[in-house]
Design an enzyme around this catalytic site. Sequence first.
Site, PDB file in Angstrom:
ATOM      1  N   GLU A  25       0.831  -1.211   0.000  1.00 37.26           N
ATOM      2  CA  GLU A  25       0.000   0.000   0.000  1.00 37.26           C
ATOM      3  C   GLU A  25       0.862   1.255   0.000  1.00 37.26           C
ATOM      4  O   GLU A  25       0.597   2.215  -0.735  1.00 37.26           O
ATOM      5  CB  GLU A  25      -0.914   0.011   1.227  1.00 37.26           C
ATOM      6  CG  GLU A  25      -2.114  -0.912   1.137  1.00 37.26           C
ATOM      7  CD  GLU A  25      -3.106  -0.655   2.261  1.00 37.26           C
ATOM      8  OE1 GLU A  25      -3.255   0.521   2.670  1.00 37.26           O
ATOM      9  OE2 GLU A  25      -3.736  -1.622   2.723  1.00 37.26           O
TER      10      GLU A  25
ATOM     11  N   SER B  29       5.280 -20.288  -1.558  1.00 40.87           N
ATOM     12  CA  SER B  29       5.146 -21.728  -1.331  1.00 40.87           C
ATOM     13  C   SER B  29       4.500 -22.380  -2.538  1.00 40.87           C
ATOM     14  O   SER B  29       3.875 -21.706  -3.369  1.00 40.87           O
ATOM     15  CB  SER B  29       4.297 -22.067  -0.090  1.00 40.87           C
ATOM     16  OG  SER B  29       4.840 -21.500   1.074  1.00 40.87           O
TER      17      SER B  29
ATOM     18  N   ASP C 251      -5.584 -10.056   1.377  1.00 40.60           N
ATOM     19  CA  ASP C 251      -5.355  -8.674   1.799  1.00 40.60           C
ATOM     20  C   ASP C 251      -5.922  -8.503   3.205  1.00 40.60           C
ATOM     21  O   ASP C 251      -7.080  -8.158   3.393  1.00 40.60           O
ATOM     22  CB  ASP C 251      -6.025  -7.702   0.825  1.00 40.60           C
ATOM     23  CG  ASP C 251      -5.664  -6.243   1.121  1.00 40.60           C
ATOM     24  OD1 ASP C 251      -4.910  -6.012   2.093  1.00 40.60           O
ATOM     25  OD2 ASP C 251      -6.134  -5.357   0.404  1.00 40.60           O
TER      26      ASP C 251
ATOM     27  N   ASP D 105      -4.711  -3.059   6.248  1.00 36.27           N
ATOM     28  CA  ASP D 105      -5.049  -1.769   5.666  1.00 36.27           C
ATOM     29  C   ASP D 105      -4.393  -0.667   6.484  1.00 36.27           C
ATOM     30  O   ASP D 105      -4.442  -0.686   7.719  1.00 36.27           O
ATOM     31  CB  ASP D 105      -6.568  -1.540   5.658  1.00 36.27           C
ATOM     32  CG  ASP D 105      -7.238  -2.078   4.401  1.00 36.27           C
ATOM     33  OD1 ASP D 105      -6.515  -2.544   3.498  1.00 36.27           O
ATOM     34  OD2 ASP D 105      -8.476  -2.044   4.326  1.00 36.27           O
TER      35      ASP D 105
END
Length: 820
Positions: free
Chosen positions: A195, A262, A334, A337
């Site tokens: 971000e 991975s 996600d 924030d």
Amino acid sequence: MGVVFRWLMRIASGLVLLTLAAIGLVYFLASQSLPDYDQTLQVKGLNAPVEIVRDTANVPHILGQTDPDVFFGLGYAHAQDRLWQMTVMRRTVQGRLSEVFGQRTVHIDKLMRRLDLYGLAHQSFEVQDDYTKAALRAYAAGVNARLDEINENALGRGAPEMFLFNAPVAPWQPGDSIAMIKLMAVQLSGHLQDEVLRARTSLMLNDPQRLSDILPDVPGAGIAALPEYAALFPNLPRYAANSEPAASWLNPVPQRGLAGASNAWSAAPSRSATGGTLLANDPHLGLTAPGIWYLARLELAKGGVIGATIPGIPAVMSGRSDRLGWGLTSSYLDDQDVHIERVNPDNPEEYLTPEGFKSFKSRPSIIEIKDAPPITLTLRWTENGPVLPGTHFNLETITPPGHVASLSWTALSPRDTSISASMALMNADTVREAIEAAELFIAPSQNLSVVDKTTVGMKLIGAMPSRDLNNQSRGRIPTPGWIAANRWQGRLPYSDNPEFVAPAGGVLGNTNNKIIDRPFPLHVSYEWGDTQRVHRWEFLMQSREVHTRDSFIEAQLDTVSFTARSLLPLIGADLWFTGEAAPEGTPERQRQIALTLLAEWNGEMNEHLPEPLIYAAWVRALQKRLIADDLGPLAKEFKHVEPLFIERVFRDIDGASAWCDVRQSAPVESCTDMARLALDDALVWISERYGSQLESLRWGDAHQATHDHPVLGEVPVLRYFVNIRQSTSGGDNTLQRGRTSGEGPDPFQNVHGAGYRGVYDFADPDSSVFITATGQSGHFLSRYYDDQAQLWRRGEYIPMSLDLDLARAAAVGTTRLMPQ
């Protein structure tokens, strides 16, 4: 003259003897902490005898009359082999490294205190189920039994490092193991950095349309246009310069591109040659010595469980029982924030919320520093999460005056039941039971690949934040924290987590690629860990009608780069076999030799070949040339080649070829010009670093795996004993992934890869295999410190058997723990 000579000889002999005596003393002190694997010991906190049988690879097979007793044995075994590693990890999450290491780690301690993960972990202990509480208590008692043994018998302070960095080791507590999982969440989370970088890049670019080139979306359905960051905060400077970088020594926060990866894939009986399910898993983390993984077998009441554990955590994270196999890959959910909070100009102890100004939650925290005065932090929290100062994550470059940044993150839950999910997973019998058990998992989010004897499945596990449909940035850039639509609305139902069970094609897998295409806010993520390896995986899976254990091993070890095969025809399109013959030793001749080698290369990143080094140096130099003038000092943040960016530029997608023109120069450069100049840059760099004979280059000389000791690895002389360096194949975008550092004089060093590999075959479970990248012991004088390293490098494995007779047949020792 003879007298002088005799005295010089005496002095020299004395110095030699003193040196030998010093070496002998050091060896004696260090060797005192080598564990005795063959003994009977009375310990406190145990209900009944526990037996630890260590097989030829020093894998402990732990047997007890109850599950808590087995976890006691695991705690004891972890502390025997990895005590230093466990104490450093605990100090990291506590924010107490500086008590031992001084000023070098103050920056890390400040961050960890502000996140308060250790406090949140101990709060979370109370919400675990009874089985997990009992396991955590027993595990802690096992660790402490080893600490008591060290103290009572003067066993060299438990680890050689303790002599150089002496500090008291506090008893292990049940909540400490929960804190280890939260520390893993730090190491596997990168959306905060993404971000901030996206915001900084948008401020730097003259043309906002170019943001989707350098930070491209993964191919698939598009998203609605986002607001410019400058529009959200118009009083920010247009060009966000770099802030002073923090020291990376012992830093658990991953650099961009190293936030976990991975591979995992599975095959149903219909796609298996033997009629049994198959599962392969190789989780990727930073390479260290010792590695993060520790192999163990636990004989629980439900049966044996064997696989990869993490010292400090009483659970098999990737492994199998006789009924079930499971593996993990980073999901790239996600789950972070960043919010920009407006501080009350009339009262700096308040910040703006949708309901008006409210007071920060604040408390002091004192950091003790070795050889320096302590410092006092004021920890502040908003409704969105902890406040992070601008000195962390370059936040100061995107935070307007009169504002501060805060972080929302699923790992900040004080009711984190992830360890309970791990316990339930070990006791599950079927794919459906495993998926149901994983509902308790909070962070770090993972893709759980799981197979029973008839079915294969994959489920994204971990808390998915619920975001408002009107969120201004959809989680892609920091947003004003006082706007209600930008705040999290809790957690999405577990049923919304993507799930794939018993697919028609019979094969499931994940290489950190985009797994689902759903509209926001059910999208999972806009940032994914792979857009390249998945293509090679698809080819290998579909090239066979049925698979075997060996074909899964072959895929794990595959070193063919889809990226090289797709990019080279683009960037070299106008350069292949062109130009007149050039004299030997000229740049033009070197370029022709390089292009001839690459034209005949199949993209295999083999350590013994020159082409991978030429290719890697070329595309690295090319990206640097493309972005240097547009991004200025921010260009150094892009340490790894972004294949989608190169492809967009050379295919001129949405005008992306504009990156090829150097804006500060009068001529208009073409992409062919940039490709040719970049190749010349690469060849000059190669010549200076490795010599000018291109045909004799070896990729493995540049791509050395750096299993370095996190503390002693920088100590002169000692580093030659504690660091493990190996020539390796693979690269950034191969299935046998060896992620490069991307910086410094050795940008192609292999610093991040598969520290564990396992392949589980349920047609014959005891034919399953596994391996770690270094060895079981964290003691550099132990034969088990690096005994698996060469096997790992060569792509070999050791048996993953639950046959206790096989373990006993050639055991290196049996420890019997008796109740005191």
